[in-house]
Write a protein that holds these residues in place. Structure first.
Motif, mmCIF file in Angstrom:
data_model
loop_
_atom_site.group_PDB
_atom_site.id
_atom_site.type_symbol
_atom_site.label_atom_id
_atom_site.label_comp_id
_atom_site.label_asym_id
_atom_site.label_seq_id
_atom_site.Cartn_x
_atom_site.Cartn_y
_atom_site.Cartn_z
ATOM 1 N N LYS A 1 0.836 -1.204 0.000
ATOM 2 C CA LYS A 1 0.000 0.000 0.000
ATOM 3 C C LYS A 1 0.868 1.251 0.000
ATOM 4 O O LYS A 1 0.556 2.248 -0.679
ATOM 5 N N LEU B 1 0.798 4.422 -2.519
ATOM 6 C CA LEU B 1 0.654 5.804 -2.071
ATOM 7 C C LEU B 1 1.775 6.686 -2.607
ATOM 8 O O LEU B 1 1.562 7.873 -2.901
ATOM 9 N N LEU C 1 6.493 9.933 4.868
ATOM 10 C CA LEU C 1 5.135 9.375 4.872
ATOM 11 C C LEU C 1 4.776 8.857 6.260
ATOM 12 O O LEU C 1 3.660 9.076 6.743
ATOM 13 N N LEU D 1 1.577 10.128 8.493
ATOM 14 C CA LEU D 1 0.534 9.197 8.942
ATOM 15 C C LEU D 1 0.447 9.161 10.460
ATOM 16 O O LEU D 1 -0.656 9.131 11.031
ATOM 17 N N ARG E 1 -6.217 9.655 8.423
ATOM 18 C CA ARG E 1 -5.461 8.792 7.497
ATOM 19 C C ARG E 1 -6.380 8.240 6.404
ATOM 20 O O ARG E 1 -6.011 8.175 5.235
ATOM 21 N N LYS F 1 -7.335 11.386 4.034
ATOM 22 C CA LYS F 1 -6.248 11.958 3.226
ATOM 23 C C LYS F 1 -5.662 10.960 2.248
ATOM 24 O O LYS F 1 -5.345 11.310 1.103
ATOM 25 N N TYR F 2 -5.519 9.711 2.677
ATOM 26 C CA TYR F 2 -4.839 8.723 1.843
ATOM 27 C C TYR F 2 -5.765 7.666 1.252
ATOM 28 O O TYR F 2 -5.303 6.744 0.574
#
Length: 305
Positions: free
Chosen positions: A208, A212, A229, A233, A241, A244-245
């Motif tokens: 993941k 990202l 990152l 996070l 989280r 935003k992601y």
């Protein structure tokens, strides 16, 4: 003639991963074909690491999942399968009882494998060959219950370790401080002994992360961008989280401890970057079955329930 339609199931601490692959040939540079892939986020490890056993609720969910897996395998005409259970099922006091129940309900056989066996499956099946053209590297797989580390030199396995250090175990505050110290000691020693040029990283969380950071398969990730990152996070609440992601709830919590582990490996071993090939245990199981077809007699897909 080798069987072609194969199924691999990884019963992990965080999730169950189920892969069906129609294999005609394999080579180090050819990824395993995904005819079907399913991830079931039951998170067995939460019960095990907190209470020592799998609860009745999650036990029922797991049995339902295995019944579904059996039906799907038959629908795809799977020739042979292998189910490997890792850290959570190893540690569960009622793990064997649950596996017996699954066998009774579905005919499916589950193997509990050690962390070292897990690393060996990936390595012996040549799943890492295309990523080991450097002189020295560490292969690191971070799961929900444990972290597996393999030291590679000239493409050959030198040492392998399994640590009771995983994302779900960390969130449950169930990591023994002595295990953390063992992990740190070995990472520093491996760094001094092998001077790894990179970390070959695997697991759902680091896959993941690769997405990202918009990295192509196998493109290196530098330690600074990984750390940036992680810090972002870590500073966000769970909902932040997710927003935003675009993370699912089952990913938004475990991704932070996973990054902490990977960064620990990088810092303590001296490796400067990570390579993320997006492979996992299910890929290794498929390769291992196909390359060892003569030993599959007891892995034929069971008949109708």
């Amino acid at each position: 003639m080798k069987p072609s339609m194969l199924a691999a199931i990884d019963v992990g601490s965080n999730a169950i991963r189920f892969l069906i692959s129609n294999v005609e040939e394999l080579s180090p540079d050819k990824p395993v074909k995904k005819n079907a892939y399913l991830r079931i986020p039951i998170r067995l490890g939460t019960d095990v690491f907190l209470y020592g056993a799998i609860s009745e609720q999650k036990q029922a969910a797991f049995v339902d999942a295995m019944i579904g897996v059996a039906h799907i395998m038959r629908a795809y005409g799977v020739d042979h399968y292998r189910i490997c259970a890792t850290s959570a099922m190893r540690d569960a006091a009622n793990g064997q009882d649950i596996m017996n129940l699954v066998r009774e309900k579905t005919g499916l056989r589950i193997d509990i494998i050690s962390g070292l066996e897990e690393a060996q499956i990936l390595f012996n099946a040549n799943a890492l060959t295309r990523y080991t053209d450097v002189d020295s590297a560490l292969y690191v797989d971070v799961g929900g219950g444990s972290t597996e580390v393999v030291a590679l030199r000239d493409g050959k396995l030198q040492e392998a370790f399994s640590f009771q250090l995983g994302t779900v175990r960390i969130l449950a505050n169930a990591v023994n401080p002595a295990e953390r110290e063992r992990f740190a000691t070995e990472m520093r020693r491996l760094g001094e002994t092998y001077a790894p040029e990179c970390v070959i990283a695997s697991g759902g969380n680091i896959n993941k992360v690769s997405k990202l950071l918009e990295k192509r398969d196998g493109k290196p990730v530098g330690a600074p961008e990984l750390r940036a990152l992680y810090k972002d996070l870590l500073a966000l609440p769970l909902e932040g989280r997710m927003e935003k992601y675009g993370l699912n709830a089952y990913r938004a919590d475990v991704i932070v401890p996973a990054l902490d582990i990977f960064l620990g490996v990088v810092d303590m071993s001296g490796a400067k970057q990570l390579v993320i090939p997006k492979i996992g245990l299910v890929d290794g199981i498929i390769r291992h079955m196909w390359l060892n077809a003569d030993s599959l007699e007891d892995r034929a897909c069971p008949g109708a329930i």
